[in-house]
Design a protein around this motif. Structure first.
Motif, PDB file in Angstrom:
ATOM      1  N   SER A 111       0.824  -1.208   0.000  1.00 42.57           N
ATOM      2  CA  SER A 111       0.000   0.000   0.000  1.00 42.57           C
ATOM      3  C   SER A 111       0.859   1.259   0.000  1.00 42.57           C
ATOM      4  CB  SER A 111      -0.951   0.000   1.208  1.00 42.57           C
ATOM      5  OG  SER A 111      -0.233   0.063   2.424  1.00 42.57           O
ATOM      6  N   ARG A 112       2.012   1.219   0.652  1.00 41.09           N
ATOM      7  CA  ARG A 112       2.876   2.407   0.686  1.00 41.09           C
ATOM      8  C   ARG A 112       3.544   2.657  -0.665  1.00 41.09           C
ATOM      9  NH1 ARG A 112       3.314   4.603   5.645  1.00 41.09           N
ATOM     10  NH2 ARG A 112       2.349   3.344   7.280  1.00 41.09           N
ATOM     11  N   LEU A 113       3.906   1.600  -1.348  1.00 39.71           N
ATOM     12  CA  LEU A 113       4.444   1.770  -2.694  1.00 39.71           C
ATOM     13  C   LEU A 113       3.387   2.352  -3.633  1.00 39.71           C
ATOM     14  CD1 LEU A 113       6.589  -1.443  -3.324  1.00 39.71           C
ATOM     15  CD2 LEU A 113       7.400   0.909  -3.274  1.00 39.71           C
ATOM     16  N   VAL A 114       2.171   1.825  -3.536  1.00 43.89           N
ATOM     17  CA  VAL A 114       1.087   2.325  -4.374  1.00 43.89           C
ATOM     18  C   VAL A 114       0.777   3.782  -4.038  1.00 43.89           C
ATOM     19  CG1 VAL A 114      -1.374   2.094  -4.878  1.00 43.89           C
ATOM     20  CG2 VAL A 114       0.069   0.061  -4.801  1.00 43.89           C
ATOM     21  N   ALA A 115       0.750   4.118  -2.749  1.00 47.14           N
ATOM     22  CA  ALA A 115       0.461   5.494  -2.332  1.00 47.14           C
ATOM     23  C   ALA A 115       1.487   6.469  -2.906  1.00 47.14           C
ATOM     24  CB  ALA A 115       0.441   5.585  -0.810  1.00 47.14           C
TER      25      ALA A 115
ATOM     26  N   ASP B  10     -17.631  -0.361  -2.405  1.00 44.96           N
ATOM     27  CA  ASP B  10     -17.466  -0.727  -3.807  1.00 44.96           C
ATOM     28  C   ASP B  10     -16.018  -1.155  -3.984  1.00 44.96           C
ATOM     29  OD1 ASP B  10     -20.018  -0.337  -4.674  1.00 44.96           O
ATOM     30  OD2 ASP B  10     -19.651   1.599  -5.640  1.00 44.96           O
ATOM     31  N   VAL B  11     -15.818  -2.424  -4.252  1.00 47.57           N
ATOM     32  CA  VAL B  11     -14.455  -2.908  -4.466  1.00 47.57           C
ATOM     33  C   VAL B  11     -13.981  -2.445  -5.839  1.00 47.57           C
ATOM     34  CG1 VAL B  11     -12.998  -4.949  -4.724  1.00 47.57           C
ATOM     35  CG2 VAL B  11     -14.762  -4.890  -2.948  1.00 47.57           C
ATOM     36  N   LEU B  12     -12.909  -1.652  -5.848  1.00 49.65           N
ATOM     37  CA  LEU B  12     -12.378  -1.152  -7.116  1.00 49.65           C
ATOM     38  C   LEU B  12     -11.618  -2.235  -7.863  1.00 49.65           C
ATOM     39  CD1 LEU B  12     -10.991   2.421  -6.422  1.00 49.65           C
ATOM     40  CD2 LEU B  12     -13.038   1.776  -7.678  1.00 49.65           C
ATOM     41  N   LEU B  13     -10.682  -2.846  -7.149  1.00 50.81           N
ATOM     42  CA  LEU B  13      -9.874  -3.903  -7.762  1.00 50.81           C
ATOM     43  C   LEU B  13      -9.096  -4.621  -6.680  1.00 50.81           C
ATOM     44  CD1 LEU B  13      -6.729  -2.391  -9.562  1.00 50.81           C
ATOM     45  CD2 LEU B  13      -7.905  -1.357  -7.620  1.00 50.81           C
ATOM     46  N   PRO B  14      -8.761  -5.900  -6.904  1.00 55.70           N
ATOM     47  CA  PRO B  14      -7.893  -6.613  -5.966  1.00 55.70           C
ATOM     48  C   PRO B  14      -6.468  -6.081  -6.057  1.00 55.70           C
ATOM     49  CG  PRO B  14      -9.174  -8.143  -7.322  1.00 55.70           C
ATOM     50  CD  PRO B  14      -9.294  -6.786  -7.948  1.00 55.70           C
ATOM     51  N   LEU B  15      -5.779  -6.054  -4.914  1.00 53.65           N
ATOM     52  CA  LEU B  15      -4.367  -5.693  -4.900  1.00 53.65           C
ATOM     53  C   LEU B  15      -3.494  -6.896  -5.250  1.00 53.65           C
ATOM     54  CD1 LEU B  15      -4.191  -3.476  -1.691  1.00 53.65           C
ATOM     55  CD2 LEU B  15      -3.921  -2.714  -4.057  1.00 53.65           C
TER      56      LEU B  15
ATOM     57  N   LEU C 218     -19.791   6.306  -6.128  1.00 49.49           N
ATOM     58  CA  LEU C 218     -18.905   7.281  -6.756  1.00 49.49           C
ATOM     59  C   LEU C 218     -19.275   7.462  -8.225  1.00 49.49           C
ATOM     60  CD1 LEU C 218     -15.210   6.628  -5.622  1.00 49.49           C
ATOM     61  CD2 LEU C 218     -16.814   8.342  -4.803  1.00 49.49           C
ATOM     62  N   PRO C 219     -19.068   8.648  -8.774  1.00 49.10           N
ATOM     63  CA  PRO C 219     -19.254   8.809 -10.225  1.00 49.10           C
ATOM     64  C   PRO C 219     -18.374   7.800 -10.963  1.00 49.10           C
ATOM     65  CG  PRO C 219     -18.979  10.944  -9.170  1.00 49.10           C
ATOM     66  CD  PRO C 219     -18.705   9.914  -8.121  1.00 49.10           C
ATOM     67  N   PRO C 220     -18.905   7.148 -11.983  1.00 45.47           N
ATOM     68  CA  PRO C 220     -18.125   6.141 -12.697  1.00 45.47           C
ATOM     69  C   PRO C 220     -16.777   6.643 -13.193  1.00 45.47           C
ATOM     70  CG  PRO C 220     -20.428   6.037 -13.363  1.00 45.47           C
ATOM     71  CD  PRO C 220     -20.290   7.239 -12.484  1.00 45.47           C
ATOM     72  N   ALA C 221     -16.711   7.909 -13.632  1.00 43.48           N
ATOM     73  CA  ALA C 221     -15.447   8.443 -14.133  1.00 43.48           C
ATOM     74  C   ALA C 221     -14.398   8.500 -13.025  1.00 43.48           C
ATOM     75  CB  ALA C 221     -15.660   9.830 -14.734  1.00 43.48           C
ATOM     76  N   THR C 222     -14.826   8.853 -11.809  1.00 35.20           N
ATOM     77  CA  THR C 222     -13.899   8.913 -10.685  1.00 35.20           C
ATOM     78  C   THR C 222     -13.411   7.514 -10.316  1.00 35.20           C
ATOM     79  OG1 THR C 222     -15.001  10.878  -9.805  1.00 35.20           O
ATOM     80  CG2 THR C 222     -13.612   9.636  -8.287  1.00 35.20           C
ATOM     81  N   ALA C 223     -14.344   6.570 -10.190  1.00 36.48           N
ATOM     82  CA  ALA C 223     -13.972   5.196  -9.849  1.00 36.48           C
ATOM     83  C   ALA C 223     -13.053   4.597 -10.910  1.00 36.48           C
ATOM     84  CB  ALA C 223     -15.224   4.345  -9.684  1.00 36.48           C
ATOM     85  N   ASP C 224     -13.363   4.837 -12.175  1.00 39.33           N
ATOM     86  CA  ASP C 224     -12.538   4.288 -13.256  1.00 39.33           C
ATOM     87  C   ASP C 224     -11.142   4.897 -13.233  1.00 39.33           C
ATOM     88  OD1 ASP C 224     -14.607   2.709 -14.103  1.00 39.33           O
ATOM     89  OD2 ASP C 224     -15.233   4.041 -15.737  1.00 39.33           O
ATOM     90  N   LYS C 225     -11.045   6.185 -12.941  1.00 40.17           N
ATOM     91  CA  LYS C 225      -9.746   6.860 -12.879  1.00 40.17           C
ATOM     92  C   LYS C 225      -8.886   6.257 -11.768  1.00 40.17           C
ATOM     93  CE  LYS C 225      -6.571  10.090 -13.220  1.00 40.17           C
ATOM     94  NZ  LYS C 225      -5.510   9.971 -14.246  1.00 40.17           N
ATOM     95  N   ILE C 226      -9.451   6.090 -10.580  1.00 39.52           N
ATOM     96  CA  ILE C 226      -8.693   5.498  -9.475  1.00 39.52           C
ATOM     97  C   ILE C 226      -8.264   4.086  -9.843  1.00 39.52           C
ATOM     98  CG2 ILE C 226      -8.732   4.859  -7.047  1.00 39.52           C
ATOM     99  CD1 ILE C 226     -10.959   6.941  -6.654  1.00 39.52           C
ATOM    100  N   ARG C 227      -9.191   3.321 -10.409  1.00 41.04           N
ATOM    101  CA  ARG C 227      -8.893   1.929 -10.761  1.00 41.04           C
ATOM    102  C   ARG C 227      -7.737   1.844 -11.762  1.00 41.04           C
ATOM    103  NH1 ARG C 227     -13.465   0.846 -12.617  1.00 41.04           N
ATOM    104  NH2 ARG C 227     -14.426   0.101 -10.686  1.00 41.04           N
ATOM    105  N   ARG C 228      -7.787   2.657 -12.791  1.00 36.77           N
ATOM    106  CA  ARG C 228      -6.735   2.622 -13.816  1.00 36.77           C
ATOM    107  C   ARG C 228      -5.378   3.012 -13.242  1.00 36.77           C
ATOM    108  NH1 ARG C 228     -10.583   5.372 -16.949  1.00 36.77           N
ATOM    109  NH2 ARG C 228      -9.392   7.312 -16.647  1.00 36.77           N
ATOM    110  N   ASP C 229      -5.364   4.049 -12.397  1.00 34.78           N
ATOM    111  CA  ASP C 229      -4.085   4.522 -11.867  1.00 34.78           C
ATOM    112  C   ASP C 229      -3.503   3.554 -10.849  1.00 34.78           C
ATOM    113  OD1 ASP C 229      -4.309   6.678 -13.510  1.00 34.78           O
ATOM    114  OD2 ASP C 229      -4.894   8.105 -11.953  1.00 34.78           O
ATOM    115  N   VAL C 230      -4.359   2.918 -10.051  1.00 40.65           N
ATOM    116  CA  VAL C 230      -3.857   1.895  -9.122  1.00 40.65           C
ATOM    117  C   VAL C 230      -3.311   0.700  -9.903  1.00 40.65           C
ATOM    118  CG1 VAL C 230      -4.491   0.248  -7.322  1.00 40.65           C
ATOM    119  CG2 VAL C 230      -5.335   2.594  -7.203  1.00 40.65           C
ATOM    120  N   ALA C 231      -4.026   0.285 -10.948  1.00 44.40           N
ATOM    121  CA  ALA C 231      -3.555  -0.837 -11.765  1.00 44.40           C
ATOM    122  C   ALA C 231      -2.200  -0.532 -12.379  1.00 44.40           C
ATOM    123  CB  ALA C 231      -4.581  -1.154 -12.859  1.00 44.40           C
TER     124      ALA C 231
END
Length: 333
Positions: free
Chosen positions: A56-60, A125-130, A270-283
């Motif tokens: 989580s710290r690397l991702v942050a 809402d689970v965005l994605l598995p780590l 969350l607005p889909p655009a916000t959730a999708d943005k977080i998901r893409r950047d975490v991935a």
């Protein structure tokens, strides 16, 4: 007359100025999905220093650079994860508070607690598995058990005498061991330890017959020659441990799997655009070479699924845990 390449550069600069945005601004503009300058908090129910904390710290760090805002990890361990979950539920609803959860929080606790302080489906809402991890059957270096088949034979010959350990009631190691007992028609004694170091030290000395352990928790004693890995609870051998067989190859039930997994969750709605943005950047952060190296050191594997696929996976895991908890007759309230 200017050189042709110089003319092209002048034309490009002119077009950029005409748009009202300098080149440097276009390249460096932060891409935060939130209000400008708003910090982001990743709430972690696990203590500092563990595998989920390291990831989580690397991702942050990578999200902070990508978004141009502070992204911090706030550890809230204890209380079966309820302390962290309560902080998340009371926090920001725009997605700037993100929560780490694992399979116990989402799939096991609904059957272990008659009344939960949260709804594992409606409150997140689970965005994605780590990541996902599998477990090893661990025994002491001098143990008489050489295969999983040896453990099964001993458990059948001495019902209720063989013991295994974990660090609490309801964790993946405990429930995975109960799944193993159910799959093999055996009865074994569960011994609870205060923390993982004490648990695997007791396995290494022979005080405990065996325990399931991950590469992160049992790996140090394994590399130190104090533990042996009899088998891995995965569908195939793990590349980092090519000499360790699967459970089926070691005389146990074929296809026997025990996994642990962690996810990132945000508030529902969350607005889909916000959730999708977080998901893409975490991935993208998870795909970075240094994060992948951290995965290898902890024995973690990527877990790339769509939100819809994960919903079905979570449903199946919840049903599987509920069945083994019912059979083992365990409860936490």
């Amino acid at each position: 007359m200017p050189h042709p390449n110089r003319r092209r550069m002048i034309a490009l600069a002119g077009a950029t100025l005409a748009s009202g945005l300098p080149l440097a601004t276009q390249a460096q503009a932060p891409a935060s999905p939130f209000a400008s300058g708003k910090p982001v908090r990743i709430i972690n129910p696990f203590p500092v220093g563990g595998g989920p904390d390291g990831v989580s710290r690397l991702v942050a760090e990578k999200l902070s650079r990508a978004w141009g805002v502070p992204v911090t990890v706030e550890n809230r361990p204890g209380g079966n994860g309820f302390i962290a979950i309560d902080a998340f539920k009371r926090g920001a609803k725009d997605g700037s508070d993100i929560l780490i959860l694992d399979n116990v929080h989402l799939a096991a606790y609904p059957a272990l607690f008659k009344k939960l302080s949260y709804d594992p489906v409606k409150d997140f809402d689970v965005l994605l598995p780590l990541f996902k991890t599998w477990f090893f059957f661990t025994v002491g270096a001098n143990s008489k058990y050489k295969t999983v088949g040896d453990i099964i034979a001993a458990a059948k010959a001495n019902p209720g005498k063989l013991n295994y350990g974990s660090w609490s009631i309801g964790n993946p190691v405990h429930l995975g061991s109960e799944m193993f007992a159910a799959a093999t028609g055996t009865r074994m004694q569960h011994v609870v330890f205060k923390e993982t170091t004490q648990l695997y030290t007791s396995v290494s000395t022979g005080e405990i017959d065996f325990a399931l352990g991950s590469a992160a928790t049992a790996g140090p004693l394994y590399r130190g020659g104090k533990l042996r890995f009899l088998a891995i609870t995965a569908p195939q051998r793990w590349p980092a441990y090519p000499d360790v067989p699967t459970v089926g190859e070691s005389g146990g039930p074929k296809g026997f799997e025990v996994t642990g997994w962690n996810v990132l969750a945000v508030p529902p709605g969350l607005p889909p655009a916000t959730a999708d943005k977080i998901r893409r950047d975490v991935a993208q952060a998870l795909a970075a070479p240094d994060v992948q190296e951290k995965f290898k050191s902890f024995g973690y594997a990527p877990f790339p699924v769509t939100p819809e696929q994960f919903q079905q996976f979570q449903k199946g895991e919840t049903q599987r845990f509920a069945e083994v908890i019912r059979q083992a007759n365990v409860s936490l309230d």
